[in-house]
Motif scaffolding. Structure first.
Motif, PDB file in Angstrom:
ATOM      1  N   MET A   1       0.842  -1.166   0.000  1.00  0.00           N
ATOM      2  CA  MET A   1       0.000   0.000   0.000  1.00  0.00           C
ATOM      3  C   MET A   1       0.892   1.236   0.000  1.00  0.00           C
ATOM      4  N   PHE A   2       0.513   2.195  -0.799  1.00  0.00           N
ATOM      5  CA  PHE A   2       1.217   3.472  -0.912  1.00  0.00           C
ATOM      6  C   PHE A   2       0.332   4.536  -0.268  1.00  0.00           C
ATOM      7  N   LEU A   3       0.847   5.231   0.745  1.00  0.00           N
ATOM      8  CA  LEU A   3       0.081   6.245   1.463  1.00  0.00           C
ATOM      9  C   LEU A   3       0.782   7.593   1.416  1.00  0.00           C
ATOM     10  N   ILE A   4      -0.013   8.642   1.336  1.00  0.00           N
ATOM     11  CA  ILE A   4       0.486  10.006   1.537  1.00  0.00           C
ATOM     12  C   ILE A   4      -0.268  10.536   2.743  1.00  0.00           C
ATOM     13  N   ILE A   5       0.487  10.885   3.780  1.00  0.00           N
ATOM     14  CA  ILE A   5      -0.092  11.308   5.047  1.00  0.00           C
ATOM     15  C   ILE A   5       0.425  12.695   5.397  1.00  0.00           C
ATOM     16  N   ASP A   6      -0.483  13.566   5.813  1.00  0.00           N
ATOM     17  CA  ASP A   6      -0.083  14.896   6.276  1.00  0.00           C
ATOM     18  C   ASP A   6       0.620  14.729   7.620  1.00  0.00           C
ATOM     19  N   GLN A   7       1.840  15.214   7.714  1.00  0.00           N
ATOM     20  CA  GLN A   7       2.643  15.021   8.921  1.00  0.00           C
ATOM     21  C   GLN A   7       2.032  15.711  10.143  1.00  0.00           C
ATOM     22  N   LYS A   8       1.471  16.884   9.969  1.00  0.00           N
ATOM     23  CA  LYS A   8       0.924  17.626  11.110  1.00  0.00           C
ATOM     24  C   LYS A   8      -0.412  17.077  11.586  1.00  0.00           C
ATOM     25  N   THR A   9      -1.323  16.813  10.656  1.00  0.00           N
ATOM     26  CA  THR A   9      -2.667  16.373  11.041  1.00  0.00           C
ATOM     27  C   THR A   9      -2.790  14.856  11.121  1.00  0.00           C
ATOM     28  N   GLU A  10      -1.833  14.149  10.534  1.00  0.00           N
ATOM     29  CA  GLU A  10      -1.832  12.692  10.449  1.00  0.00           C
ATOM     30  C   GLU A  10      -3.016  12.142   9.647  1.00  0.00           C
ATOM     31  N   LEU A  11      -3.596  12.976   8.803  1.00  0.00           N
ATOM     32  CA  LEU A  11      -4.680  12.540   7.927  1.00  0.00           C
ATOM     33  C   LEU A  11      -4.103  11.878   6.678  1.00  0.00           C
ATOM     34  N   ILE A  12      -4.754  10.819   6.227  1.00  0.00           N
ATOM     35  CA  ILE A  12      -4.368  10.180   4.983  1.00  0.00           C
ATOM     36  C   ILE A  12      -4.911  11.038   3.843  1.00  0.00           C
ATOM     37  N   LEU A  13      -4.025  11.557   3.026  1.00  0.00           N
ATOM     38  CA  LEU A  13      -4.416  12.424   1.914  1.00  0.00           C
ATOM     39  C   LEU A  13      -4.619  11.642   0.621  1.00  0.00           C
ATOM     40  N   ALA A  14      -3.891  10.542   0.488  1.00  0.00           N
ATOM     41  CA  ALA A  14      -4.005   9.716  -0.722  1.00  0.00           C
ATOM     42  C   ALA A  14      -3.522   8.316  -0.403  1.00  0.00           C
ATOM     43  N   HIS A  15      -4.060   7.367  -1.138  1.00  0.00           N
ATOM     44  CA  HIS A  15      -3.625   5.978  -0.969  1.00  0.00           C
ATOM     45  C   HIS A  15      -3.804   5.230  -2.282  1.00  0.00           C
ATOM     46  N   GLU A  16      -3.003   4.220  -2.442  1.00  0.00           N
ATOM     47  CA  GLU A  16      -3.121   3.381  -3.634  1.00  0.00           C
ATOM     48  C   GLU A  16      -2.573   1.998  -3.299  1.00  0.00           C
ATOM     49  N   MET A  17      -3.307   0.995  -3.748  1.00  0.00           N
ATOM     50  CA  MET A  17      -2.831  -0.376  -3.607  1.00  0.00           C
ATOM     51  C   MET A  17      -1.909  -0.666  -4.790  1.00  0.00           C
ATOM     52  N   LEU A  18      -0.705  -1.085  -4.486  1.00  0.00           N
ATOM     53  CA  LEU A  18       0.254  -1.447  -5.522  1.00  0.00           C
ATOM     54  C   LEU A  18       0.362  -2.966  -5.536  1.00  0.00           C
ATOM     55  N   ASN A  19       0.057  -3.561  -6.668  1.00  0.00           N
ATOM     56  CA  ASN A  19      -0.010  -5.005  -6.790  1.00  0.00           C
ATOM     57  C   ASN A  19       1.302  -5.561  -7.355  1.00  0.00           C
ATOM     58  N   PRO A  20       1.925  -6.502  -6.650  1.00  0.00           N
ATOM     59  CA  PRO A  20       3.197  -7.053  -7.122  1.00  0.00           C
ATOM     60  C   PRO A  20       3.053  -8.254  -8.061  1.00  0.00           C
ATOM     61  N   THR A  21       1.885  -8.441  -8.669  1.00  0.00           N
ATOM     62  CA  THR A  21       1.686  -9.637  -9.500  1.00  0.00           C
ATOM     63  C   THR A  21       2.627  -9.700 -10.697  1.00  0.00           C
ATOM     64  N   ASP A  22       3.062  -8.555 -11.200  1.00  0.00           N
ATOM     65  CA  ASP A  22       4.007  -8.579 -12.323  1.00  0.00           C
ATOM     66  C   ASP A  22       5.448  -8.395 -11.850  1.00  0.00           C
ATOM     67  N   GLY A  23       5.685  -8.644 -10.576  1.00  0.00           N
ATOM     68  CA  GLY A  23       7.028  -8.573 -10.007  1.00  0.00           C
ATOM     69  C   GLY A  23       7.201  -7.408  -9.048  1.00  0.00           C
ATOM     70  N   PHE A  24       7.982  -7.653  -8.019  1.00  0.00           N
ATOM     71  CA  PHE A  24       8.213  -6.648  -6.988  1.00  0.00           C
ATOM     72  C   PHE A  24       8.897  -5.404  -7.549  1.00  0.00           C
ATOM     73  N   GLU A  25       9.891  -5.593  -8.390  1.00  0.00           N
ATOM     74  CA  GLU A  25      10.618  -4.449  -8.965  1.00  0.00           C
ATOM     75  C   GLU A  25       9.706  -3.602  -9.842  1.00  0.00           C
ATOM     76  N   ASN A  26       8.825  -4.234 -10.599  1.00  0.00           N
ATOM     77  CA  ASN A  26       7.871  -3.484 -11.426  1.00  0.00           C
ATOM     78  C   ASN A  26       6.908  -2.689 -10.558  1.00  0.00           C
ATOM     79  N   MET A  27       6.500  -3.284  -9.434  1.00  0.00           N
ATOM     80  CA  MET A  27       5.625  -2.577  -8.508  1.00  0.00           C
ATOM     81  C   MET A  27       6.338  -1.330  -7.958  1.00  0.00           C
TER      82      MET A  27
END
Length: 72
Positions: free
Chosen positions: A1-27
Motif C-alpha cells: 500500500m502506498f500512502l500520503i499522510i499529512d505530517q501535522k494532522t496525520e490525515l491520509i491524503l491519498a492511498h493506492e494499492m500497488l499489486n506485485p503480481t508482475d514482479g516486486f521491482e515493477n511494482m
C-alpha cells in the motif's frame, strides 16, 4: 500500500494499492508515477516529503530533483 499522510494532522491524503503480481521491482517502479498522480488529484505540491525507507528515498530522488520538493 502506498500512502500520503499529512505530517501535522496525520490525515491520509491519498492511498493506492500497488499489486506485485508482475514482479516486486515493477511494482516499485510504479511508485513515482503513483506519487505524481496523487499530487495531481490533490492539486497540491508539498514543500517537503518525508519517507520511511531508504529504498523509497532512492526511488523518489530523481523525481524530486525535477520538482521544488525537499526529500527527507
Amino acid at each position: 500500500m502506498f500512502l500520503i499522510i499529512d505530517q501535522k494532522t496525520e490525515l491520509i491524503l491519498a492511498h493506492e494499492m500497488l499489486n506485485p503480481t508482475d514482479g516486486f521491482e515493477n511494482m516499485l517502479a510504479r511508485i513515482p508515477a503513483a506519487f505524481i498522480s496523487a499530487l495531481s488529484k490533490l492539486q497540491a505540491l508539498p514543500t517537503e516529503v518525508h519517507v520511511e525507507s531508504n529504498h523509497l528515498y532512492d526511488l523518489l530522488t530523481p523525481l524530486m530533483k525535477s520538482l521544488p520538493i525537499k526529500l527527507l
